[in-house]
Design a protein around this motif. Sequence first.
Motif, short mmCIF file in Angstrom:
data_model
loop_
_atom_site.label_atom_id
_atom_site.label_comp_id
_atom_site.label_asym_id
_atom_site.label_seq_id
_atom_site.Cartn_x
_atom_site.Cartn_y
_atom_site.Cartn_z
N ARG A 567 0.87 -1.19 0.00
CA ARG A 567 0.00 0.00 0.00
C ARG A 567 0.90 1.23 0.00
O ARG A 567 1.47 1.60 1.03
CB ARG A 567 -0.91 -0.03 1.22
CG ARG A 567 -1.80 -1.29 1.27
CD ARG A 567 -2.64 -1.32 2.54
NE ARG A 567 -3.62 -0.24 2.57
CZ ARG A 567 -4.83 -0.31 2.02
NH1 ARG A 567 -5.22 -1.42 1.41
NH2 ARG A 567 -5.66 0.69 2.09
N SER A 590 -5.82 1.67 -7.25
CA SER A 590 -6.76 2.40 -6.40
C SER A 590 -7.09 1.64 -5.13
O SER A 590 -7.29 2.25 -4.08
CB SER A 590 -8.05 2.70 -7.19
OG SER A 590 -8.94 3.42 -6.39
N ARG A 591 -7.11 0.32 -5.20
CA ARG A 591 -7.49 -0.44 -4.00
C ARG A 591 -6.41 -0.41 -2.92
O ARG A 591 -6.67 -0.69 -1.75
CB ARG A 591 -7.77 -1.89 -4.38
CG ARG A 591 -6.57 -2.66 -4.87
CD ARG A 591 -6.93 -4.10 -5.21
NE ARG A 591 -5.77 -4.87 -5.63
CZ ARG A 591 -5.30 -4.90 -6.85
NH1 ARG A 591 -5.92 -4.17 -7.81
NH2 ARG A 591 -4.24 -5.62 -7.18
N ASP A 593 -3.29 2.08 -3.23
CA ASP A 593 -2.43 3.25 -3.20
C ASP A 593 -3.24 4.53 -3.05
O ASP A 593 -4.47 4.55 -3.18
CB ASP A 593 -1.60 3.32 -4.48
CG ASP A 593 -0.77 2.06 -4.69
OD1 ASP A 593 -0.41 1.41 -3.69
OD2 ASP A 593 -0.49 1.73 -5.87
N SER A 594 -2.52 5.63 -2.79
CA SER A 594 -3.17 6.94 -2.64
C SER A 594 -2.22 8.05 -3.02
O SER A 594 -1.01 7.86 -3.10
CB SER A 594 -3.67 7.13 -1.21
OG SER A 594 -2.59 7.07 -0.29
N LEU A 666 -9.35 5.98 -11.51
CA LEU A 666 -9.10 6.72 -10.28
C LEU A 666 -10.42 7.19 -9.69
O LEU A 666 -11.41 7.40 -10.41
CB LEU A 666 -8.19 7.93 -10.54
CG LEU A 666 -6.77 7.65 -11.07
CD1 LEU A 666 -6.00 8.97 -11.18
CD2 LEU A 666 -6.03 6.67 -10.19
N TYR A 667 -10.39 7.40 -8.36
CA TYR A 667 -11.58 7.84 -7.63
C TYR A 667 -11.21 9.00 -6.71
O TYR A 667 -10.04 9.20 -6.36
CB TYR A 667 -12.16 6.69 -6.81
CG TYR A 667 -12.51 5.47 -7.62
CD1 TYR A 667 -13.77 5.33 -8.20
CD2 TYR A 667 -11.56 4.46 -7.82
CE1 TYR A 667 -14.08 4.21 -8.96
CE2 TYR A 667 -11.86 3.34 -8.57
CZ TYR A 667 -13.13 3.21 -9.14
OH TYR A 667 -13.44 2.11 -9.88
N ASP A 670 -9.08 8.44 -3.66
CA ASP A 670 -7.65 8.14 -3.79
C ASP A 670 -6.78 9.33 -3.38
O ASP A 670 -5.55 9.18 -3.26
CB ASP A 670 -7.30 7.78 -5.24
CG ASP A 670 -7.96 6.49 -5.71
OD1 ASP A 670 -8.14 5.59 -4.86
OD2 ASP A 670 -8.28 6.39 -6.91
#
Length: 674
Positions: A567, A590-591, A593-594, A666-667, A670
């Motif tokens: 992560r 996306s699940r 990382d940020s 991407l969301y 994120d």
Amino acid sequence: MTLTLTIQFFSRPATESIIQRVSVTGDGAQADERSGASALSADGRYVFFESRATNLVGEDGPFDWDIFRKDLFTGEVVRVSTNAAGEVGNGDSFSARFSADGRYAVFTSRADNLVAGDVNGKADVFLKDLVTGRVTLISTDGNRRQVSGDSGQAAISPDGRYVVFESDAPDLVPGDTNDAHDIFVKDLFTGAVARLSTSKDGQGGNGVSRFAQISPDGRYVLFESGASNLVSDDHNGNVDVFLKDILTGEIRRISTDGSGAEGNGYSYQARFSADGRSVVFTSSAGNLVSGDTNGDYDLFQKDLATGRIVRLSTSSTGAEVHGWSEEPRLSHDGRYLFFASTANDVVPGGSNGTVYNLFRKDLLTGEVIRLSTSPEGLPADGHTGYGIDVSPDGRYALVGSWASNLVSGDTNGMYDTFLIDATLMKHAPAVMAGRFVELRLGTGAASSVSIDWGDGTIDTISPSGGSASFSHVFADSGAKNAVATVVEDGRSWSVPYTIDLASGQMMRNAAMADTLTGGHGSDRLDGDMWGNRIIGRNGSDRIDGHSGKDILWGGWGNDSLKGGYGRDVFVFDTRPNKRSNVDKIYDFKSRDDSFHLENKYFTKLGSGSSKGKKFKSDMFTEGKKAKDAEDRIVYDKKTGALYYDQDGTGSKAQVKIATITNKTKLYWHDFFVV
């Protein structure tokens, strides 16, 4: 090039490592007779010592002095004073020395069965190949004929070509008519023998010459002599120290003051420094340096280039001591002097009467420590300081002692040989309490390495040969958090560790991330399997976190970032610039990382927090440009372009900050503001 930081060695030494008795059997049983003078191999693995014991190698025999070699790693003891077939010498053998590579032993023996045809009935010098077992008689004339006198006290040159020794034989060289003990050199390649205890014009000395030492480059030989005709103006009637140039035949007296005036006392026990620049020796002369008023034997160091002479056998404050000081030995770097002394004022608290004690003096700081004590600090109850040899780094001293209280279980009442770790002896209370540690780090090409021990102490050194060694005393026991840092070409890598004093282990602290920082140029920065904090700073950097929970800062420049497994967090903390500050992110997921954006530069994202404040959902949009005044982050999934828009209205142009090369979805969640 990646930075290197590895643990090569870590130890919390045990009490038994401070001082150990060497003259014991392979399984630790005491010798049943005396053991004497000794020598260390250059690599510190092997020890020579001489002994009359009959039980060291599990076989009975006469009480002759024999030479033994002890493997300090395995404990194995082997007898050296044998012939090529392994038959024990039938006479006393003594005064062994290693060759520089540790393969050969040169020694003296009265045995006549070490080589075939030894019929002169005299003590001779022998060379033994410790690998093949081959034994060669060295003390022969130039035609390899045996001689009619005793020979001994040999030393071999570092290149293995020459052996110097002393002899009273008159037939080693032609024209030896002085009827005195002389110094000779034997060329092992050609067999040629030359007498060295002569004046420049070749006149033999009119007194006894003994105890030769050869210089590191093999050109010069030191010896002591009572002869008065080796140099002009020798009128003191004493034994002096002389230096002979083998190449030119030049000879000069060393035991003089700084102006060349002869000493008014007995001078002997001379040794070269490892670089051959200086000589240390013992002298009773009171006029070699000013202020010498103790009337005792002292230790001196003479600079062969300048003639400068200093007295070394002083206390840590430089005050002269009152008692005999002898047997000087220097570490290879010239920093440490080992010596024996009966003086009670070498160290505070005195010593134990007229007993010889062993000391180590730091010639850089002046610090003096007594080594002839038990780990608990009890002074030796017998003379300690004969047959001294020291390891090249000045850490270990090999010494003979009559003391019975240096190690537990010493009940044989005999003179024994001991190996003393001067570093551990200096810190003996901490070693015994389990609070002393030693560490060697592999550092690659790093120019600097430091360790923060976690107790307010930070040590920084320059590595040598790709490694750096440290030692530390903790004030108390328990687990400690330490951080090691290497620096190379402006880049640095800090790695957290846990030191567990109870178990004696040093391990990577998996609960904390390390920090890898780039320089001002374009760097390649690679993390490892642990959590990493990787900071690119300036330049167009290539950053790969590999495994672990990584935090990646590209910094200023067009950087390439890859989080790897785990992560990961990608941080943007520099001012956006569409030409010179656009990063490529290769594997965003996306699940896992940020993105963290610094509100100092992304001012329209609102307030942030140290851990990252969540975005508002309407601040993110997907497409080529902002759709309304709330949009701040714009992502074009088709091209992977990621933009920052200050107002979302188009009045100020959006600025590209990154390219998401895998063009993943991407969301809004994120993104975080810091």
